[in-house]
Design an enzyme around this catalytic site. Structure first.
Site, PDB file in Angstrom:
ATOM      1  N   GLU A 110      -0.101  -2.936  11.194  1.00 26.39           N
ATOM      2  CA  GLU A 110       1.347  -3.052  11.113  1.00 26.39           C
ATOM      3  C   GLU A 110       1.882  -4.250  11.872  1.00 26.39           C
ATOM      4  O   GLU A 110       2.802  -4.933  11.429  1.00 26.39           O
ATOM      5  CB  GLU A 110       2.013  -1.778  11.652  1.00 26.39           C
ATOM      6  CG  GLU A 110       1.912  -0.588  10.733  1.00 26.39           C
ATOM      7  CD  GLU A 110       0.547   0.045  10.776  1.00 26.39           C
ATOM      8  OE1 GLU A 110      -0.180  -0.191  11.752  1.00 26.39           O
ATOM      9  OE2 GLU A 110       0.205   0.755   9.837  1.00 26.39           O
ATOM     10  N   HIS A 180       4.400  12.198  10.161  1.00 29.64           N
ATOM     11  CA  HIS A 180       4.859  11.828   8.824  1.00 29.64           C
ATOM     12  C   HIS A 180       6.300  12.248   8.620  1.00 29.64           C
ATOM     13  O   HIS A 180       6.754  12.382   7.497  1.00 29.64           O
ATOM     14  CB  HIS A 180       3.969  12.491   7.748  1.00 29.64           C
ATOM     15  CG  HIS A 180       2.554  12.010   7.773  1.00 29.64           C
ATOM     16  ND1 HIS A 180       1.636  12.471   8.673  1.00 29.64           N
ATOM     17  CD2 HIS A 180       1.908  11.097   7.014  1.00 29.64           C
ATOM     18  CE1 HIS A 180       0.486  11.871   8.462  1.00 29.64           C
ATOM     19  NE2 HIS A 180       0.622  11.027   7.469  1.00 29.64           N
TER      20      HIS A 180
END
Lengths: 375, 397
Positions: A110, A180
């Protein structure tokens, strides 16, 4: 009942054991543009949006990306697994259409994705980075805060990375657990130099995403993953943008102002419906852009109603609701009839089995509305 | 000695209930299941590949007992993962479930070379690693279903299993984040002179994370006894290794950190490599171990696992390299056990898993206080409210 259940998309079937969302799905399975009460738009966008398609959120995002890639040859979409369409199908068909030099996968990194995007944007390109889940955006936080947000400022406007747009799905989904389901928008709202935009529905998403990509500032665009398949709306086929830093009044009211964004608005709408049965007239505002936020509109609304309630999924302490509350208290202190109310997630890590307790449910919002009105 | 201790810990609770197995088999089957500790010397078929280090010898000493333990433990793990698959499909497990079947040889082989002074930290595919470190099948099932009897009290779920006594530090959801933690664990072990190593496990997808290289640099600089174990199952979710890494030779990625490539489907190769690497690490510092392994399931239960690889590939690996079959062939060819005895072991293992499953299903959900517990060590007195603001108010513990 069974037939209706079966016709719902898979995501909602998986979520049916979570009570608040269950009510939501039964009462209102989609939001249409007709349900929205839109303020007077200055440039007559309403008339132009003649031809529409019934799309869900990921298709609307897909269309927006398609539009950008078609219209600007120097635009690129990249991220983990975007090539085959992405884990939420937002980038389906783009690679086939535009080639692997414009729509490409990155390895699992990322920080590098963001850094790479900032570099690409600083050379005048439109870099649209996808972070697979907002929970994974934290390795990239340094790049966003220290590089993207400060590039224009520290170079005295010689360089900027305005072409950067970061897209990430955020929010609870019923079974996501710790990693999540997070809503990290508050971390980004603390950084001058970037914009944070959150749509509530497919038509809003397409317009806001197109505006974010074309905005000459780096934008972090959070998409409510709960709504990817669940929200279906008439989305105009043509290229249109919705203004950033402009909140929208979804319904007019006179007793209390409710401010929210993203998926939370559907719960707030339900709470408003129930409150209206008890004679409380609620004004519901979708903030749309979190920073810089539309202070004038919210202040005008609070000056009219005298009460404010903010709701978001992120934990209460330090969430963006705190900023809105402090700001409105400062500017509308003498007008306020009750303390600003915040109905948010609890101050715990996002739980696994306890998600229904953690979430700011319709009942919590309704309760807070009534407490505020009866203060 | 340590080997047997470790295996006993791993398979101990599994074997304990069948303590009378060997004599019974002796009585029934004539020659009987050999559980002798006499050394058997075997040659590892696939050679090791070394990077900046001389690989260990391919001759490994094992025993009938050890091989039988391997077989039993791996079979229990396989059954457990398959049971988890059907639990997920019947909605008992919700959220995410990353299954380890196909990769069992890695954790079982590792445990054969480790003892309780060593620590393991891994990523989210941790059900079997937890079992290897001393966990029970009941704990795993209960945790998967989010029940009280789970190892993390039902609060962690599939990705967050821990075992304090066994030195298993989890169970991490964020890819690659566990590798610097591994460096820290190793520092503690070195400082406290524990004579143990840390195995920081990660996958081929995580091998591209920056923090891994930061951790490797730190461990090499300070000579920390950490083994970076890359479980290379060749697919990072849906991305093949050659599409995400310039160099898929992960054992060479450490550059100045020596590396070893191991056939991860062979328990004995893994055991040999980890034993060798542990000795190295305790003296010299970090080493990278790349375990060439394979997972039969998809990345998680929501991934069919066949959109990015062919079914032929999966069944090919299952036929040629399956770790359990390999041990079965060894057991049969060295006449340590007959087909019937292996069937008995399998049946007992299946029963073990089923009993644990039944017990786990009866376990209750955690109490609602657990939502607020363990956020901080001591209270900070804040309040949270339930659905009704006036009545249900909780002071966070």
């Amino acid at each position: 009942m069974g037939g209706r259940r079966a016709s719902l998309p898979l995501v909602s079937r998986l979520c049916t054991s979570v009570k608040p969302r269950n009510n939501w799905v039964q009462k209102r399975s989609f939001i249409t543009a007709k349900d929205l009460v839109v303020e007077e738009q200055p440039s007559g966008e309403e008339e132009k949006r003649a031809v529409t398609n019934k799309l869900n959120l990921f298709s609307a995002v897909n269309q927006a990306l398609l539009t950008v890639l078609e219209s600007d040859p120097k635009s690129y979409v990249f991220g983990e697994d975007v090539g085959f369409g992405g884990v939420f199908r937002c980038t389906t068909g783009l690679r086939d259409r535009f080639g692997k030099h414009r729509v490409f996968n990155t390895p699992l990194c990322e920080q590098a994705i963001l850094g790479f995007g900032i570099g690409l944007a600083s050379m005048g390109n439109r870099a649209i980075a996808e972070i697979q889940f907002a929970d994974y955006i934290f390795p990239a936080l340094d790049q966003i805060v220290n590089e993207a947000a400060k590039y224009r400022y520290r170079s005295g406007n010689l360089f900027n990375c305005g072409g950067l747009t970061v897209r990430a799905p955020y929010g609870a989904v019923g079974h996501g657990g710790h990693y999540h389901s997070q809503s990290p928008e508050a971390f980004f709202c603390h950084v001058p130099g970037i914009k944070v935009v959150i749509p509530r529905s497919p038509a809003q998403a397409k317009g806001l995403l197109l505006a974010s990509i074309r905005d000459p500032n780096p934008v972090v665009f959070f998409e409510p993953k709960m709504l990817y398949r669940m929200a279906v709306e008439e989305v105009p086929v043509d290229d249109y943008t919705l203004p950033l830093s402009s909140a929208e009044v979804m319904r007019k009211g006179s007793d209390i102002t409710l401010v929210g964004w993203g998926a939370q608005l559907t719960l707030m709408e339900q709470a408003c419906d129930e409150a209206s049965k008890e004679g409380i007239s609620c004004e519901l505002i979708d903030l749309r852009t979190l920073i810089p936020w539309d202070k004038e509109l919210v202040e005008a609304s609070v000056n009219k109603t005298g009460r404010l309630l903010v709701s978001h999924e992120a934990p209460l302490t330090g969430g963006f609701g705190a900023e809105i509350a402090a700001s409105i208290t400062e500017s509308c202190f003498l007008r306020l009839e009750a303390p600003v109310s915040r109905v948010c997630g609890l101050d715990t890590p996002f739980p696994l089995v306890f998600e229904p307790f953690y979430m700011p449910t319709k009942n919590k919002i309704l309760d807070a509305i009534k407490a505020s009105v009866k203060f | 000695m340590a080997v047997r201790q470790a295996l006993r810990r791993a398979g101990g609770r599994l074997l304990a209930t069948q303590g009378a197995m060997a004599p019974a088999a002796l009585g029934v089957a004539g020659r009987g299941l050999s559980t002798s500790a006499e050394p058997i010397t075997l040659e590892i078929p696939v050679p090791f590949k070394g990077h900046n280090v001389e690989p260990p010898s391919r001759t490994v000493e094992t025993s009938a007992q050890e091989l039988t333990e391997f077989f039993r433990t791996m079979f229990v793990m396989r059954r457990m993962e398959i049971a988890a698959d059907s639990l997920y499909k019947s909605k008992f497990i919700r959220g995410f479930c990353h299954l380890y079947d196909g990769q069992e040889a890695v954790c079982v082989g590792m445990e054969a070379a480790l003892n309780d002074k060593d620590c393991i930290i891994t990523a989210y595919r941790d059900h079997c690693t937890h079992l290897g470190r001393g966990g029970t099948v009941l704990e795993v099932f209960a945790e998967l279903m989010g029940r009280k009897d789970g190892c993390s009290l039902g609060k962690g779920g599939s990705m967050h299993m821990y075992n304090k006594k066994g030195g298993f530090y989890g169970g991490n959801g964020i890819v690659g984040a566990q590798t610097p933690l591994g460096a820290g664990l190793a520092f503690a072990q070195k400082y406290l002179k524990v004579e143990g190593v840390t195995l920081a496990m990660y996958g081929d997808g995580a091998a591209n994370q920056g923090q891994l290289f930061e951790a490797m640099n730190i461990s090499a600089l300070w000579d920390l006894p950490v083994l970076y174990v890359c479980e290379n199952n060749h697919y990072g979710m849906g991305t093949a290794e050659w599409r995400s890494a310039k160099s898929p030779e992960y054992y060479k990625r450490g550059d100045y950190v020596p590396g070893l490539k191991v056939d991860g489907m062979d328990c004995l190769a893994v055991k040999q490599a980890v034993k060798f690497a542990k000795e190295y690490a305790l003296k010299n510092g970090p080493m990278v171990l790349e375990m060439d392994t394979y997972r039969y399931h998809g990345h998680s239960m929501s991934d069919p696992g066949s959109t990015y690889r062919t079914r032929d590939e999966i069944s090919g690996v299952r036929q040629e390299r399956d770790p359990i079959e390999r041990i079965r062939k060894l057991l049969l060819s060295h006449e340590i056990a007959t087909v019937a005895e292996l069937k008995t072991i399998e049946k007992e293992a299946k029963k073990e898993v089923e009993d644990a499953l039944a017990k786990a299903k009866e376990s209750p959900s955690p109490d609602s206080e657990e939502l607020f517990s363990h956020i901080y060590r001591k209270s900070y007195g804040a309040q949270a409210y339930g659905a009704d603001r006036k009545e249900v108010v909780v002071t966070l513990p």
